[in-house]
Scaffold this motif. Structure first.
Motif, short mmCIF file in Angstrom:
data_model
loop_
_atom_site.label_atom_id
_atom_site.label_comp_id
_atom_site.label_asym_id
_atom_site.label_seq_id
_atom_site.Cartn_x
_atom_site.Cartn_y
_atom_site.Cartn_z
N ASP A 124 1.95 4.19 8.74
CA ASP A 124 1.06 3.03 8.77
C ASP A 124 0.69 2.58 7.36
O ASP A 124 0.66 1.37 7.07
CB ASP A 124 -0.22 3.36 9.56
CG ASP A 124 0.05 3.59 11.04
OD1 ASP A 124 1.08 3.10 11.53
OD2 ASP A 124 -0.76 4.27 11.69
N GLU A 125 0.40 3.53 6.48
CA GLU A 125 0.04 3.18 5.09
C GLU A 125 1.20 2.52 4.37
O GLU A 125 1.02 1.55 3.62
CB GLU A 125 -0.39 4.44 4.34
CG GLU A 125 -1.75 5.01 4.71
CD GLU A 125 -2.06 6.23 3.87
OE1 GLU A 125 -2.86 6.11 2.93
OE2 GLU A 125 -1.49 7.31 4.14
N GLN A 126 2.39 3.04 4.57
CA GLN A 126 3.56 2.49 3.90
C GLN A 126 3.89 1.09 4.42
O GLN A 126 4.23 0.18 3.65
CB GLN A 126 4.75 3.43 4.08
CG GLN A 126 4.58 4.75 3.35
CD GLN A 126 5.54 5.82 3.84
OE1 GLN A 126 6.37 5.59 4.74
NE2 GLN A 126 5.46 7.01 3.25
N TRP A 127 3.78 0.89 5.73
CA TRP A 127 4.02 -0.43 6.31
C TRP A 127 3.01 -1.44 5.77
O TRP A 127 3.36 -2.60 5.51
CB TRP A 127 3.95 -0.34 7.83
CG TRP A 127 3.94 -1.65 8.54
CD1 TRP A 127 2.97 -2.13 9.37
CD2 TRP A 127 4.96 -2.66 8.50
NE1 TRP A 127 3.31 -3.37 9.85
CE2 TRP A 127 4.52 -3.73 9.33
CE3 TRP A 127 6.18 -2.78 7.85
CZ2 TRP A 127 5.27 -4.88 9.52
CZ3 TRP A 127 6.93 -3.94 8.03
CH2 TRP A 127 6.47 -4.96 8.86
N ALA A 128 1.77 -1.01 5.58
CA ALA A 128 0.75 -1.91 5.05
C ALA A 128 1.09 -2.37 3.63
O ALA A 128 0.69 -3.47 3.21
CB ALA A 128 -0.62 -1.22 5.06
N LEU A 129 1.82 -1.58 2.88
CA LEU A 129 2.24 -1.98 1.54
C LEU A 129 3.37 -3.00 1.57
O LEU A 129 3.41 -3.93 0.76
CB LEU A 129 2.71 -0.74 0.75
CG LEU A 129 1.65 0.27 0.30
CD1 LEU A 129 2.33 1.50 -0.29
CD2 LEU A 129 0.72 -0.36 -0.73
N VAL A 130 4.29 -2.82 2.51
CA VAL A 130 5.51 -3.63 2.52
C VAL A 130 5.33 -4.93 3.30
O VAL A 130 5.87 -5.98 2.90
CB VAL A 130 6.69 -2.82 3.11
CG1 VAL A 130 7.95 -3.68 3.16
CG2 VAL A 130 6.93 -1.56 2.29
N GLU A 131 4.59 -4.91 4.39
CA GLU A 131 4.49 -6.07 5.27
C GLU A 131 4.11 -7.36 4.55
O GLU A 131 4.75 -8.40 4.76
CB GLU A 131 3.51 -5.79 6.41
CG GLU A 131 3.39 -6.95 7.39
CD GLU A 131 2.35 -6.73 8.46
OE1 GLU A 131 2.42 -7.41 9.50
OE2 GLU A 131 1.46 -5.86 8.26
N PRO A 132 3.08 -7.36 3.66
CA PRO A 132 2.71 -8.63 3.01
C PRO A 132 3.79 -9.17 2.07
O PRO A 132 3.73 -10.34 1.68
CB PRO A 132 1.44 -8.26 2.22
CG PRO A 132 0.96 -6.97 2.79
CD PRO A 132 2.19 -6.26 3.27
N LEU A 133 4.75 -8.33 1.70
CA LEU A 133 5.78 -8.74 0.74
C LEU A 133 7.00 -9.35 1.42
O LEU A 133 7.86 -9.93 0.74
CB LEU A 133 6.21 -7.54 -0.11
CG LEU A 133 5.10 -6.82 -0.89
CD1 LEU A 133 5.65 -5.58 -1.57
CD2 LEU A 133 4.47 -7.76 -1.92
N LEU A 134 7.10 -9.24 2.74
CA LEU A 134 8.24 -9.78 3.46
C LEU A 134 8.16 -11.30 3.52
O LEU A 134 7.08 -11.87 3.59
CB LEU A 134 8.29 -9.21 4.87
CG LEU A 134 8.57 -7.70 4.98
CD1 LEU A 134 8.39 -7.24 6.42
CD2 LEU A 134 9.96 -7.37 4.48
N PRO A 135 9.31 -11.98 3.53
CA PRO A 135 9.28 -13.45 3.62
C PRO A 135 8.82 -13.89 5.00
O PRO A 135 8.94 -13.16 5.98
CB PRO A 135 10.75 -13.83 3.38
CG PRO A 135 11.53 -12.63 3.76
CD PRO A 135 10.67 -11.44 3.41
N PRO A 136 8.26 -15.10 5.11
CA PRO A 136 7.82 -15.60 6.42
C PRO A 136 9.00 -15.78 7.36
O PRO A 136 10.15 -15.91 6.95
CB PRO A 136 7.15 -16.94 6.08
CG PRO A 136 7.75 -17.34 4.77
CD PRO A 136 8.03 -16.07 4.02
N ALA A 137 8.71 -15.79 8.66
CA ALA A 137 9.75 -15.97 9.67
C ALA A 137 10.39 -17.34 9.52
O ALA A 137 9.75 -18.31 9.10
CB ALA A 137 9.15 -15.82 11.07
N ARG A 138 11.67 -17.42 9.85
CA ARG A 138 12.38 -18.69 9.81
C ARG A 138 12.07 -19.49 11.07
O ARG A 138 12.24 -18.99 12.18
CB ARG A 138 13.88 -18.45 9.71
CG ARG A 138 14.34 -17.96 8.34
CD ARG A 138 15.83 -17.77 8.33
NE ARG A 138 16.33 -17.51 6.99
CZ ARG A 138 17.60 -17.28 6.70
NH1 ARG A 138 18.49 -17.26 7.67
NH2 ARG A 138 17.98 -17.04 5.46
#
Length: 285
Positions: free
Chosen positions: A14-28
């Protein structure tokens, strides 16, 4: 905890996902909007990390992940979009700051690694490293003094270090202008030192072996980049090169480093190996 699925060791917590999720590009989405993505992105990332860590082919992904063509589509999209580089670079800055460093480094290290290639690698992108007796590809990496990746380039293994290093050094100069000095081993000595100074305006210092040294010894300054190469090849997908494109190989390396950095950020310290454990005798054994 994993966000559902098989609960594999390579899954994000959960902690690791919280770091990466905001950095992903928005959905197409289309001009009129679009439906929600069918598969949770967290499980897409878990699947990518599973491939990188275990070395399995895309087609052999376990069924509790999204279908492999879907996972590969995201892998390709985020590669082509430059998202993997952006995620990697953002996390590198966070790791450096957590270590009490400036977000941007002032010094670096360069090294190369020849790895064997699989039959999925086109003949035109592989070669034979006569020095290492390896037929495949060669990786050039530049790291900071913590061993975090600054630049990576994958080429045919027959490319000499003095020639293949130029592009990685150039990328480092453009993307990290604060890096003023880079350490390298004797394989990079000669004209490359002069080229780095004249063309890039940077210092390439050669770290030479001690007189009379036999066998492998950890070299001052350079141990961090050698450790990074060890980190990379501890991922089974990267112990050999399987990618049809050198650029995809570079992306696989970045995914491995992303996994290393999120674990380090959530752990709060560099990894440490447990020491030897004495055998204990038990009655009846």
């Amino acid at each position: 905890m994993s966000g559902g699925g098989g609960g594999y060791p390579s899954d994000l917590t959960d902690e690791q996902w919280a770091l990466v999720e905001p950095l992903l590009p928005p959905a197409r989405v289309g001009p009129k909007g679009g439906r929600r993505e069918k598969h949770p992105r967290r499980r897409i990332l878990d699947a990518i990390f599973y491939v990188v860590r275990t070395g399995c082919s895309w087609r052999q992904l376990p069924k509790d992940f999204a279908p492999w063509p879907t996972v590969y589509w995201y892998f390709t999209w985020w590669h082509d979009d430059g998202a993997v580089e952006r995620i990697h670079d953002a996390l590198r800055s966070r790791v450096r700051e957590a270590d009490g460093r400036d977000a941007e480094p002032s010094a670096g290290l360069i090294d190369s690694q020849s790895v064997r290639s699989a039959d999925t690698v086109p003949v035109g992108t592989r070669g034979f490293d006569a020095g290492k007796k390896v037929k495949g590809r060669k990786r050039f990496i530049v790291t900071d003094t913590l061993g975090l990746l600054l630049a990576v380039q994958v080429v045919a293994a027959n490319i000499q270090d003095r020639d293949g290093a130029k592009r990685s050094l150039l990328w480092t100069r453009l993307d990290h202008p604060g890096v003023q000095k880079i350490w390298a081993d004797q394989g990079f000595a000669g004209r490359l030192v002069e080229w780095t100074s004249a063309v890039l305006g940077r210092e390439l210092e050669i770290v030479r072996k001690a007189p009379g040294q036999r066998g492998f010894q950890v070299q001052p300054k350079r141990w961090a980049v050698e450790r990074t190469l060890s980190w990379i090849t501890s991922h089974r997908r990267l112990a050999r090169d399987y990618e049809t494109s050198p650029a995809r190989s570079e992306t696989m390396i970045r995914w491995a480093m992303i996994g290393i950095m999120v674990r380090r950020l959530t752990r709060g310290r560099p990894a440490s190996r447990p020491g030897p454990r004495p055998l204990s005798s038990k009655p009846g054994l």
